[in-house]
Motif scaffolding. Structure first.
Motif, PDB file in Angstrom:
ATOM      1  N   ASN A  15       3.491  -4.381  -8.629  1.00 36.75           N
ATOM      2  CA  ASN A  15       2.986  -5.053  -7.437  1.00 36.75           C
ATOM      3  C   ASN A  15       3.611  -6.440  -7.296  1.00 36.75           C
ATOM      4  O   ASN A  15       4.093  -6.807  -6.219  1.00 36.75           O
ATOM      5  CB  ASN A  15       1.461  -5.159  -7.513  1.00 36.75           C
ATOM      6  N   LYS A  22       0.839  -1.207   0.000  1.00 36.66           N
ATOM      7  CA  LYS A  22       0.000   0.000   0.000  1.00 36.66           C
ATOM      8  C   LYS A  22       0.874   1.258   0.000  1.00 36.66           C
ATOM      9  O   LYS A  22       0.527   2.252  -0.640  1.00 36.66           O
ATOM     10  CB  LYS A  22      -0.933   0.011   1.212  1.00 36.66           C
ATOM     11  N   LYS A  56       2.338   1.687  -3.445  1.00 39.74           N
ATOM     12  CA  LYS A  56       1.280   2.165  -4.341  1.00 39.74           C
ATOM     13  C   LYS A  56       1.103   3.667  -4.192  1.00 39.74           C
ATOM     14  O   LYS A  56       0.953   4.394  -5.190  1.00 39.74           O
ATOM     15  CB  LYS A  56      -0.037   1.426  -4.054  1.00 39.74           C
ATOM     16  N   TRP A  72       1.604   2.892 -10.725  1.00 41.15           N
ATOM     17  CA  TRP A  72       1.290   1.596 -10.136  1.00 41.15           C
ATOM     18  C   TRP A  72       0.786   0.648 -11.211  1.00 41.15           C
ATOM     19  O   TRP A  72       0.012   1.032 -12.084  1.00 41.15           O
ATOM     20  CB  TRP A  72       0.230   1.758  -9.052  1.00 41.15           C
TER      21      TRP A  72
END
Length: 147
Positions: free
Chosen positions: A128, A113, A116, A123
């Motif tokens: 990720n 998080k 991000k 992103w």
């Protein structure tokens, strides 16, 4: 599946962005951890006696170390295919602090998080996954050192 040059580059570039505003992102990281696991507050000496997550040099240094270890894991995965702890004490430190399996999941969520937030519209699923793989391999290596 091997860790690719592109995955390493994604982790490295977002790591550099993270460091650009380390005080803000450090506070964000620990805020997310404590929202998910309030009892974890006692595991961090720099949070134990505080009312909440506030900037401190110790908090910043610890966040930089955590994110740096994941970044280093990405480099090791690409160059060696495996993560090796440079600090053999990490397993013992995690045991001493009372860290268990579920804590790793909370830190992973907070880390992702935070990244991000760091990268904003850059992103992507690929970014990720790169951070996830690097973190998961680091966590597995620390857990092995804890046993």
């Amino acid at each position: 599946m091997s860790f690719t040059d592109k995955q390493e580059a994604l982790v490295n570039s977002s790591w550099e962005s993270f460091k650009q505003n380390l005080p803000q992102y450090s506070v964000l990281f620990y805020t997310i951890i404590l929202e998910k696991a309030p009892a974890a507050k006692g595991m961090f000496s720099f949070l134990k006696d505080s009312a909440g997550v506030q900037y401190s040099p110790t908090l910043q240094a610890h966040a930089e170390k955590v994110f740096g270890l994941v970044r280093d894991s990405a480099v090791q995965l690409r160059t060696k295919g495996v993560v090796v702890l440079e600090d053999a004490r990490l397993g013992a430190i995690h045991i001493q602090k009372g860290v268990s399996g579920p804590h790793f999941a909370v830190v992973k969520e907070a880390l992702l998080k935070t990244i991000k937030e760091v990268v904003g519209d850059k992103w992507s699923d690929e970014l990720n996954i790169a951070w996830e793989v690097a973190y998961d391999e680091l966590a597995t290596t620390i857990k092995k050192a804890m046993s």
